[in-house]
Write an enzyme that holds these catalytic residues in place. Structure first.
Site, PDB file in Angstrom:
ATOM      1  N   ARG A   1       0.848  -1.186   0.000  1.00  0.00           N
ATOM      2  CA  ARG A   1       0.000   0.000   0.000  1.00  0.00           C
ATOM      3  C   ARG A   1       0.891   1.245   0.000  1.00  0.00           C
ATOM      4  O   ARG A   1       1.986   1.233   0.598  1.00  0.00           O
ATOM      5  CB  ARG A   1      -0.858  -0.041   1.265  1.00  0.00           C
ATOM      6  CG  ARG A   1      -1.854   1.076   1.432  1.00  0.00           C
ATOM      7  CD  ARG A   1      -3.033   0.929   0.525  1.00  0.00           C
ATOM      8  NE  ARG A   1      -4.157   1.731   0.957  1.00  0.00           N
ATOM      9  CZ  ARG A   1      -5.122   2.139   0.129  1.00  0.00           C
ATOM     10  NH1 ARG A   1      -5.098   1.831  -1.154  1.00  0.00           N
ATOM     11  NH2 ARG A   1      -6.141   2.840   0.589  1.00  0.00           N
TER      12      ARG A   1
ATOM     13  N   THR B   1      -9.371   0.506 -10.376  1.00  0.00           N
ATOM     14  CA  THR B   1      -8.495  -0.387  -9.617  1.00  0.00           C
ATOM     15  C   THR B   1      -8.544  -1.698 -10.376  1.00  0.00           C
ATOM     16  O   THR B   1      -9.296  -1.810 -11.338  1.00  0.00           O
ATOM     17  CB  THR B   1      -9.024  -0.497  -8.159  1.00  0.00           C
ATOM     18  OG1 THR B   1      -8.777   0.747  -7.503  1.00  0.00           O
ATOM     19  CG2 THR B   1      -8.401  -1.611  -7.351  1.00  0.00           C
TER      20      THR B   1
ATOM     21  N   ASP C   1      -7.802   8.240   0.369  1.00  0.00           N
ATOM     22  CA  ASP C   1      -8.421   7.169   1.174  1.00  0.00           C
ATOM     23  C   ASP C   1      -8.233   7.421   2.668  1.00  0.00           C
ATOM     24  O   ASP C   1      -8.838   6.736   3.495  1.00  0.00           O
ATOM     25  CB  ASP C   1      -7.849   5.797   0.807  1.00  0.00           C
ATOM     26  CG  ASP C   1      -8.525   5.202  -0.434  1.00  0.00           C
ATOM     27  OD1 ASP C   1      -9.564   5.734  -0.845  1.00  0.00           O
ATOM     28  OD2 ASP C   1      -7.999   4.216  -0.977  1.00  0.00           O
TER      29      ASP C   1
END
Ligand code: DON
Length: 573
Positions: free
Chosen positions: A107, A380, A422
């Site tokens: 991530r 995504t 996010d």
């Protein structure tokens, strides 16, 4: 009425846990009843060229991990709107030789200059433009580190081989399709803003026609640097210098140190037994594995398979509501906040939640208390791979919105993510998906934003299921619905085809794909107090593989909502 549906007691759940213990402790295979090696390899991804890249690498002697690198790198070229070198993701791996699961967290990380007030204007409002467009929106990417880590720890081939198909596709170009045009149209204004992006992805400032050959020479060169020098080829030296120079010139704050400090983290996946099968899925900083496990735990307390469609749908909505409520309150980067995983997965919690479900009427979300949290998503990507030895990969990768931040770092061909969005930029302030978070997901230097990406597997002695999908917060409900199809022994095509419904606690509405709820079912759900919202379009792009070990048959399916391809190739005897 509720009690008539509830079947299992706490002792039932303990039996499940015991079976799970046996499942993991007792060796699988070798007893003649199930196959320990598949009869075929399989690759399912969101683009035919990427699936082909994976099959080519398998044919060259690569394993599932090499193939997954090839697929992901290729997706970064042919789906520049979706995931790539400027983004990150989660990789769930199963290594057959030692019978181990691994979870690679690649991530993005917040740059060191970012703190909890990073996107706040002087008046305390959130600067939505800085949080979503241009280099200020980008976290430090993890994709290149994931490739180097996978190749080094798990692969058989050097990166030069697994990255070769992507390098060729970037240098020689590929013909764009309608899907590319559609996703570009969502972000056209932002892409036009950045000449370094417009010069690559537009044709004279316009969306190119179908068939236009998209060539990405700088990206090819960046991939070559990674192929040559591994991790440092991206995070140090000329590529890193170009990234940092461009970002700083155009309003971002990355430093060479931020790049040099980027690391993937291997984490324990979420694992939980259901009957004779085990769910293996993404741990924090993904919210997916915990939420899916919680929902399955609650469902496990009911005879949901034999319920009427209305009861089953109502129950699904109610378990989603409760799991997403916990997501909103408790989840964030476990390196920064204490995520109470054991408490969230305690069977007693599932029982208490199940007790709070009224089968005759909807539970108002706010009566469950907790912070607001709303999210949905558009792009995504996901890939699933199985190789001849039974190694497998389930990976969900992202740059967040279509074309990420819309910003390409000049001279690198790398489209930067806007994954910083996010995070919760301010308590109570909505992100691009309408998400509102709390302190657990506040920005801090080096922290990873909370994600919904849920690469998953469901494994029993008899069957191995590999699946995942993009779709923002709806990823979690989609993976749940896919898993439930699997639990009902439906073929893999049904997992990806299933019409989708979604509830994420707040807003307190049931979202559904056109055609997912019949008129009669809508009436029934409304009568129970649900607010329904037709989202007006199909969503998700699931890629799934099933290996049935009793018949030793491998099947795979790509979601027809996208343009992906799932291919199964028999292993030569
Ligand atoms: O990590 C997340 O949860 C989001 N950045 C994923 C975005 C996404 O799936 C967009 N989808 N189609």
């Amino acid at each position: 009425m509720r009690l008539t549906f509830k079947i299992r007691s706490l002792s039932g759940a303990l039996v499940s846990l015991f079976i799970a213990f046996c499942l993991t402790a007792c060796a699988i295979g070798g007893d003649g009843t199930v196959s320990s090696k598949p009869s075929a390899v399989a690759v399912a991804s969101a683009h035919p060229l990427a699936t082909q890249a994976g099959l080519d690498v398998l044919a060259q002697g690569g394993n599932a991990f090499d193939a997954a690198i090839a697929v992901a790198a290729s997706l970064g070229v042919v789906e520049p709107y979706s995931a790539g070198m400027g983004g990150g993701g989660f990789w769930l791996l199963y290594s057959a030789k030692d019978d181990q699961y691994h979870f690679v967290d690649a991530r993005e990380m917040a740059p060191s200059a970012a703190d909890k007030d990073y996107y706040l204007n002087k008046d305390g409002t959130v600067n939505r433009d800085r949080a979503t467009n241009g280099p200020s929106a980008a976290g430090i990417p993890g994709q290149a580190a994931a490739f180097a880590h996978l190749a080094g720890q798990y692969g058989k081939l050097p990166l030069a081989k697994s990255l070769a198909p992507a390098i060729k596709q970037a240098r020689q170009g590929f013909a764009i399709d309608d899907h590319y045009r559609k996703l570009l149209s969502y972000r056209l204004e932002a892409v036009r803003r950045y000449p370094s992006s417009a010069s690559i992805f537009l044709n004279s400032g316009q969306i190119p026609d179908v068939g236009y050959k998209l060539v990405q020479r700088d990206l090819a060169t960046t991939l070559e640097a990674l192929a040559r020098a591994g991790h440092d080829g991206f995070y140090q030296g000329p590529v890193a210098q170009r990234l940092v120079t461009a970002v700083q010139r155009d309003g971002g704050d990355w430093t060479m140190e931020d790049l040099a400090n980027y690391k993937v983290v291997e984490r324990e996946p979420i694992r939980m037994a259901f009957g004779n099968a085990e769910l293996i899925s993404a741990p924090p900083p993904s919210s997916g594995g915990i939420a899916i496990a919680q929902m399955l735990q609650m469902l496990d307390l009911y005879h949901w398979q034999s319920m009427s469609e209305a009861d089953q749908t109502h129950l699904l909505i109610e378990v989603m509501r409760r799991a997403y409520r916990d997501r909103a309150e408790f989840l964030g980067d476990p390196d920064f906040v204490d995520v109470p995983t054991a408490m969230l997965l305690d069977p007693a919690r599932a029982h208490a939640y199940a007790d709070s479900i009224d089968m005759t009427k909807a539970t108002p979300s706010l009566s469950l208390k907790g912070p607001k949290n709303i999210e949905e998503g558009f792009h995504t990507t996901h890939l699933s791979v199985l190789d001849k030895d039974g190694n497998r990969v389930s990976a969900t990768l992202s740059i967040n919105l279509p074309f990420g931040s819309a910003y390409t770092a000049a001279g690198t061909g790398v489209v930067l993510n806007n994954e910083m969005d996010d995070f919760s930029a301010k308590p109570g302030a909505a992100n691009a998906y309408g998400l509102v978070g709390n302190a657990a997901n506040a920005i801090a230097p080096g922290k990873r934003p909370l994600s919904s990406m849920s690469p998953s597997m469901m494994v029993s002695d008899d069957q191995v299921a590999i699946l995942g999908t993009p779709g923002g917060s709806r990823i979690i409900s989609m993976v749940l619905l896919g898993l439930l199809e699997h639990q009902q022994n439906k073929p893999v095509e049904d997992w990806v085809r299933r019409k989708r419904i979604h509830h994420q606690y707040l807003p307190d509405v049931v979202e559904y794909e056109p055609g997912a709820l019949s008129q009669a079912l809508q009436q029934e759900l409304k009568a129970r107090g649900h607010t329904l919202k037709n989202v007006g379009r199909a969503y998700g792009n699931m890629q799934a593989i099933l290996w049935d070990r009793t018949t030793n048959k491998v099947t795979a399916a790509a979601d027809s909502r996208g343009i992906g391809s799932a291919r199964v190739v028999s292993v030569a005897k």
